[in-house]
Each structure stands twice: as C-alpha cells, then as structure tokens.
Design a protein around this motif. Structure first.
Motif, mmCIF file in Angstrom:
data_model
loop_
_atom_site.group_PDB
_atom_site.id
_atom_site.type_symbol
_atom_site.label_atom_id
_atom_site.label_comp_id
_atom_site.label_asym_id
_atom_site.label_seq_id
_atom_site.Cartn_x
_atom_site.Cartn_y
_atom_site.Cartn_z
ATOM 1 N N ILE A 88 -56.418 -5.313 88.892
ATOM 2 C CA ILE A 88 -55.639 -5.009 87.693
ATOM 3 C C ILE A 88 -56.492 -4.218 86.696
ATOM 4 C CG2 ILE A 88 -54.501 -6.036 85.688
ATOM 5 C CD1 ILE A 88 -53.704 -8.388 87.537
ATOM 6 N N GLY A 89 -57.718 -4.690 86.481
ATOM 7 C CA GLY A 89 -58.602 -4.049 85.511
ATOM 8 C C GLY A 89 -58.977 -2.632 85.888
ATOM 9 N N ALA A 90 -59.096 -2.348 87.183
ATOM 10 C CA ALA A 90 -59.468 -1.004 87.619
ATOM 11 C C ALA A 90 -58.436 0.026 87.191
ATOM 12 C CB ALA A 90 -59.628 -0.978 89.135
ATOM 13 N N VAL A 91 -57.185 -0.403 86.995
ATOM 14 C CA VAL A 91 -56.124 0.502 86.563
ATOM 15 C C VAL A 91 -55.888 0.406 85.053
ATOM 16 C CG1 VAL A 91 -53.640 0.981 86.731
ATOM 17 C CG2 VAL A 91 -54.982 0.502 88.791
ATOM 18 N N ASP A 92 -55.834 -0.816 84.535
ATOM 19 C CA ASP A 92 -55.434 -1.018 83.144
ATOM 20 C C ASP A 92 -56.576 -0.846 82.154
ATOM 21 O OD1 ASP A 92 -52.906 -1.479 84.022
ATOM 22 O OD2 ASP A 92 -52.972 -3.649 83.801
ATOM 23 N N HIS A 93 -57.794 -1.200 82.538
ATOM 24 C CA HIS A 93 -58.943 -0.997 81.643
ATOM 25 C C HIS A 93 -60.193 -0.745 82.483
ATOM 26 C CE1 HIS A 93 -59.501 -5.382 82.312
ATOM 27 N NE2 HIS A 93 -58.233 -5.463 82.011
ATOM 28 N N PRO A 94 -60.273 0.461 83.087
ATOM 29 C CA PRO A 94 -61.346 0.760 84.044
ATOM 30 C C PRO A 94 -62.732 0.830 83.453
ATOM 31 C CG PRO A 94 -60.077 2.723 83.538
ATOM 32 C CD PRO A 94 -59.344 1.577 82.916
ATOM 33 N N ASP A 95 -62.860 0.942 82.134
ATOM 34 C CA ASP A 95 -64.178 1.075 81.528
ATOM 35 C C ASP A 95 -64.793 -0.260 81.156
ATOM 36 O OD1 ASP A 95 -64.081 3.772 81.803
ATOM 37 O OD2 ASP A 95 -63.373 4.166 79.786
ATOM 38 N N ARG A 96 -64.207 -1.359 81.618
ATOM 39 C CA ARG A 96 -64.762 -2.679 81.331
ATOM 40 C C ARG A 96 -65.099 -3.391 82.631
ATOM 41 N NH1 ARG A 96 -60.532 -4.722 76.648
ATOM 42 N NH2 ARG A 96 -60.741 -2.875 75.320
ATOM 43 N N GLY A 97 -66.073 -4.269 82.567
ATOM 44 C CA GLY A 97 -66.425 -5.068 83.727
ATOM 45 C C GLY A 97 -65.384 -6.153 83.980
ATOM 46 N N VAL A 308 -74.714 -9.108 78.393
ATOM 47 C CA VAL A 308 -75.022 -8.137 79.445
ATOM 48 C C VAL A 308 -74.469 -8.667 80.763
ATOM 49 C CG1 VAL A 308 -76.831 -6.920 80.705
ATOM 50 C CG2 VAL A 308 -77.095 -7.330 78.248
ATOM 51 N N ASP A 309 -73.668 -7.862 81.426
ATOM 52 C CA ASP A 309 -73.005 -8.265 82.667
ATOM 53 C C ASP A 309 -73.326 -7.274 83.781
ATOM 54 O OD1 ASP A 309 -71.355 -9.237 84.641
ATOM 55 O OD2 ASP A 309 -69.526 -8.373 83.789
ATOM 56 N N PRO A 310 -74.454 -7.461 84.489
ATOM 57 C CA PRO A 310 -74.814 -6.514 85.560
ATOM 58 C C PRO A 310 -73.746 -6.406 86.640
ATOM 59 C CG PRO A 310 -76.688 -7.911 84.984
ATOM 60 C CD PRO A 310 -75.500 -8.481 84.288
ATOM 61 N N GLU A 311 -72.936 -7.442 86.815
ATOM 62 C CA GLU A 311 -71.887 -7.401 87.831
ATOM 63 C C GLU A 311 -70.923 -6.238 87.608
ATOM 64 O OE1 GLU A 311 -68.052 -10.123 89.065
ATOM 65 O OE2 GLU A 311 -69.841 -11.126 88.289
ATOM 66 N N LEU A 316 -68.601 0.482 86.170
ATOM 67 C CA LEU A 316 -68.720 1.275 84.954
ATOM 68 C C LEU A 316 -69.567 2.525 85.155
ATOM 69 C CD1 LEU A 316 -69.276 -1.619 82.390
ATOM 70 C CD2 LEU A 316 -67.156 -0.383 82.835
ATOM 71 N N GLY A 317 -70.429 2.507 86.154
ATOM 72 C CA GLY A 317 -71.283 3.655 86.419
ATOM 73 C C GLY A 317 -72.450 3.788 85.464
ATOM 74 N N ARG A 318 -72.800 2.692 84.775
ATOM 75 C CA ARG A 318 -73.926 2.755 83.843
ATOM 76 C C ARG A 318 -74.367 1.326 83.513
ATOM 77 N NH1 ARG A 318 -69.202 4.262 81.651
ATOM 78 N NH2 ARG A 318 -68.326 2.984 79.960
ATOM 79 N N ARG A 319 -75.608 1.210 83.061
ATOM 80 C CA ARG A 319 -76.153 -0.090 82.661
ATOM 81 C C ARG A 319 -75.764 -0.317 81.199
ATOM 82 N NH1 ARG A 319 -80.188 2.459 85.317
ATOM 83 N NH2 ARG A 319 -81.368 2.851 83.417
ATOM 84 N N CYS A 320 -74.904 -1.282 80.994
ATOM 85 C CA CYS A 320 -74.218 -1.407 79.720
ATOM 86 C C CYS A 320 -74.485 -2.764 79.083
ATOM 87 C CB CYS A 320 -72.725 -1.221 79.974
ATOM 88 S SG CYS A 320 -71.681 -1.314 78.533
ATOM 89 N N ALA A 321 -74.569 -2.795 77.759
ATOM 90 C CA ALA A 321 -74.607 -4.043 76.989
ATOM 91 C C ALA A 321 -73.364 -4.084 76.109
ATOM 92 C CB ALA A 321 -75.859 -4.112 76.122
ATOM 93 N N TYR A 322 -72.869 -5.285 75.863
ATOM 94 C CA TYR A 322 -71.714 -5.461 74.989
ATOM 95 C C TYR A 322 -72.144 -6.286 73.780
ATOM 96 C CZ TYR A 322 -67.039 -6.490 73.328
ATOM 97 O OH TYR A 322 -65.914 -6.589 72.543
ATOM 98 N N VAL A 323 -71.814 -5.824 72.583
ATOM 99 C CA VAL A 323 -72.117 -6.569 71.371
ATOM 100 C C VAL A 323 -70.936 -7.475 71.061
ATOM 101 C CG1 VAL A 323 -72.539 -6.406 68.896
ATOM 102 C CG2 VAL A 323 -73.696 -4.839 70.451
ATOM 103 N N GLU A 324 -71.149 -8.779 71.211
ATOM 104 C CA GLU A 324 -70.086 -9.754 70.990
ATOM 105 C C GLU A 324 -69.727 -9.860 69.508
ATOM 106 O OE1 GLU A 324 -68.225 -11.542 72.883
ATOM 107 O OE2 GLU A 324 -69.152 -11.530 74.865
ATOM 108 N N TYR A 325 -70.737 -9.918 68.658
ATOM 109 C CA TYR A 325 -70.503 -10.118 67.234
ATOM 110 C C TYR A 325 -71.525 -9.362 66.406
ATOM 111 C CZ TYR A 325 -67.200 -14.040 67.655
ATOM 112 O OH TYR A 325 -66.107 -14.823 67.915
ATOM 113 N N GLY A 353 -83.881 -1.245 79.355
ATOM 114 C CA GLY A 353 -83.473 -0.279 80.370
ATOM 115 C C GLY A 353 -81.980 -0.030 80.408
ATOM 116 N N LEU A 354 -81.270 -0.412 79.346
ATOM 117 C CA LEU A 354 -79.826 -0.201 79.286
ATOM 118 C C LEU A 354 -79.517 1.223 78.824
ATOM 119 C CD1 LEU A 354 -78.967 -3.635 77.667
ATOM 120 C CD2 LEU A 354 -78.733 -2.995 80.073
ATOM 121 N N GLU A 355 -78.320 1.688 79.159
ATOM 122 C CA GLU A 355 -77.965 3.078 78.887
ATOM 123 C C GLU A 355 -76.904 3.232 77.803
ATOM 124 O OE1 GLU A 355 -78.265 5.285 83.099
ATOM 125 O OE2 GLU A 355 -76.977 3.504 83.108
#
Length: 391
Positions: A88-97, A308-311, A316-325, A353-355
């Motif tokens: 579902i996510g690959a179609v509805d919100h592909p830029d999120r893990g 940080v969710d390496p999974e 996503l095609g990149r090493r990403c961090a998410y700011v929760e708050y 080493g995040l991008e």
C-alpha cells in the motif's frame, strides 16, 4: 496508527516559536489530529458524546466480495500485515519507510482489543489484501478520537473492498463513541497523503473532511549547515534515560498551544522512545533551571528528537533520518533554541553518515515552524491531510 502521531501516523512535530513562514495551505480546524490541545479549541460540544452518536449493538465483519473474506487481526499476523502495508505504501506514500515496528505498534496500542477493533481481508490464497483498525484513543482531554487507519492492496482496488472496510470502521467507531460520557468534540480520524487520490475520494464519500494539512520537509545533508549560537542560559545534552520523563514534560508544555495536540501519556512516550528506530544518541536537549526558580533542578526547555529506520532506506534510495519532534517550552521561546538544536542535530546526522533529514510540520503552524525550517535549508516535498468524520 498509534495515538498521537502516526502522535498516531507522523505528526505535528514542531512547537518552537519565532516568525511564521507563509502557510502552504489553510484549512479550518474541526477536530484534532492525534492528540488535542489544552486551551486550544478543536470544536465545541454541549452534550456528552453518547447522546450525539447512535451506534449498532453488533458490528458484523464486512460482507465477502471478490473471493475476499474478513476476520480480526492477531499478533501472529504481523509479518503478512507488514507486507500488505508495504505494498500500500509503495503506491500511496512511496517516499516513506514501512517499518515492521510501526505495524507492531499499531497492533499493540494501549487499549486496543484486536478481536473487536481490527479487521483483515484475506483472499482465496491466504494473502492479505485489505486491513483496518477502529481504535478509541485512551487520552481524552479535549477530544474523543477514534483512529481508523487501514488500506486496500493497490492490486485489489475498485472491487468494493475499501467501501466495506470503511463501513465497518465507521460502525465500530460509532460503537466506541456511543459509550463515551465526555462532553467533548469527537470524531473518526485518520491521515492520507495528498497523492493518494483513491483513498482521499473514498474517505470523502464516507463523510470525512480534510480538516488539516501537513507538509513533509526534507534537508539535503550534503548542503552546508549554518551553526546558530547557543543561548548562554542553557546547555546542550544528548538524551539519556535520565532525561526521558523530563523531555515528555517539555513536550506537553511545548505543544499546549498547537492544533491537534493533547498530553502524551507516560505509556505512549515510553513506547516511542523505546522503539528500535528511536535514536537517543541523535536526540539533543537544551536544559536549564526554570526562569522563575533559579534554585530548582534543571529541566528540559527545548528538544529535537531523531528516528532512524535503516529498513526503509532501500525503498527510499537514501540513508534518511526522521525528526519526530522539535519543541521549545513556551517560556523559553524567542531565544533561537530550536535553531541551535536543529543545526547541531543536522551535524550529528551528517557524522552518522546520513544523507537526508525529514520532518513533518503543520502547514498553518502558529509557531513559525515553516520559516524556521526554510532558514535551516529544508524544502517542501509532499503534503498529507488529517481527515475527520466529526460528531
């Protein structure tokens, strides 16, 4: 999605103060997303919820259609449900893990009864093709909220599964509301990406309004980071266990004037900071003695918390961090604490080493969040809406 978010799906993440940026859109506040705000109107009510909501005595599983049968979810379903959420996510919100831990959090939210509050559609081959929850949030300070996340496999859309799922979620949600005595605004609430056109149309047909918009912002960590001098009245610390409860208290103070935010409970906070993706070592705090009591113990006065969710990196095609708050206590606003903390957090993400750093913000935030993030080098990427069926 978990309560509050999801703090129940990603989330209003910023309460900082400063000069407001230009809102990406403006929508009327009906009821809150996630948790609701002390002292902030999210609707009005003059009668208990149970007097405003009629509900069926029994909620039956959705009618079978196209070879799909329905049953409640169980914790043993975690892996196939995660696979469905990823499709579902690959179609509805592909830029999120699409982390397995997020799905587990949905199924183990406080107060959820999977036998009554969940449903999954299974095809003739045993494959999960649709799912949903209808879960009464345990925090009811200024809002009675029933979260109704879910979705239909993109390959099985157009067969009536989504309509049957929403009908079930509404009926079960109204059962929840009909048992509530609070004299508060009430509603069925979920989130939907702007580009998920099918889901948005289905929700509109089911009586949901797009009540608030959120903007996903991204920061390319290859770009230079401008440091911001720290106010000498505070000191920076990296989050450790000793600061967990103090940060929760700071979060609740920081978000009291924020649309869609009500106090985060100890249980909910513990689940967030205890998650495998939450990074204490990448979460920075500003601590100081209270302004009105310089002899008191230090408290957290500002914070930037990272996940940080390496999974999800492969998708996503990149090493990403998410700011929760990102938050600053109201008595400490105007001192550039958020700017200082955010710049240091971005530097920590680079050192890891995040991008890319990502966060979500209220598109009509009253605290200057959009302006803050624009100056820090963030750019708008996607939008999502909180959708509400109000009662």
């Amino acid at each position: 999605m978990p309560e509050d978010q999801p703090e129940e799906t990603a989330t209003v993440t910023s309460a900082v103060g400063g000069t407001a940026g230009s809102p990406a859109t403006s929508a009327p506040a009906v009821v809150a997303r996630g948790e609701a705000a002390e002292g902030v109107s999210v609707g009005t009510a003059d009668r208990p919820v149970h007097e405003r909501v009629a509900a069926p005595d029994v909620v039956l599983p959705p009618e079978s259609v196209a070879g799909v049968t329905w049953r409640p979810l169980a914790l043993d379903d975690l892996v196939p449900l995660h696979a469905l959420c990823a499709r579902i996510g690959a179609v509805d919100h592909p830029d999120r893990g699409h982390a397995l831990e997020v799905v587990r959090d949905d199924l183990t939210s406080p107060g959820i009864d999977l036998a009554r509050d969940s449903i999954v559609g299974v095809d003739a081959d045993g494959r999960f093709v649709a799912w949903g929850l209808s879960h009464l949030g345990p925090t009811r300070v200024s809002l009675v909220r029933v979260g109704v996340p879910g979705g239909v496999d993109p390959g099985r859309r157009g067969e009536g599964l989504g309509r049957r799922l929403l009908d079930w979620q509404r009926a079960r949600g109204e059962q929840h509301l009909a048992a509530c005595d609070e004299v508060l605004p009430a509603g069925l609430v979920t989130d939907v990406d702007e580009d998920a056109l099918d889901a948005r149309a289905a929700l509109r047909r089911a009586g949901f309004d797009e009540s608030r918009w959120w903007t996903e912002l991204r920061r390319d960590l290859a770009e230079p980071i401008e440091r911001v001098a720290l106010d000498p009245a505070v000191r920076f610390v990296t989050m450790t266990d000793e600061w967990v409860e103090a940060t929760r208290q700071a979060r609740n103070d920081s978000f009291r004037d924020h649309w869609g935010s009500q106090p985060t409970s100890e249980d909910r906070w513990g689940r967030m900071v205890g998650a495998g993706t939450f990074r204490q070592d990448l979460s920075l705090l500003a601590v100081a003695r209270p302004l009105d009591d310089p002899e008191a113990a230090e408290q957290v006065v500002a914070f930037v918390l990272s996940d940080v969710d390496p999974e999800g990196w492969a998708a996503l095609g990149r090493r990403c961090a998410y700011v929760e708050y990102v938050g600053v206590r109201r008595s400490w606003r105007g001192r550039h604490l958020a700017q200082s903390l955010l710049a240091s957090t971005l530097e920590a993400h680079v050192a890891e080493g995040l991008e890319v750093t990502v966060l979500d913000v209220d598109s009509v935030s009253p605290t200057g969040a959009l302006g803050l993030y624009d100056r820090a080098g963030f750019v708008a990427a996607r939008r999502s809406a909180t959708v509400v069926r109000a009662y």
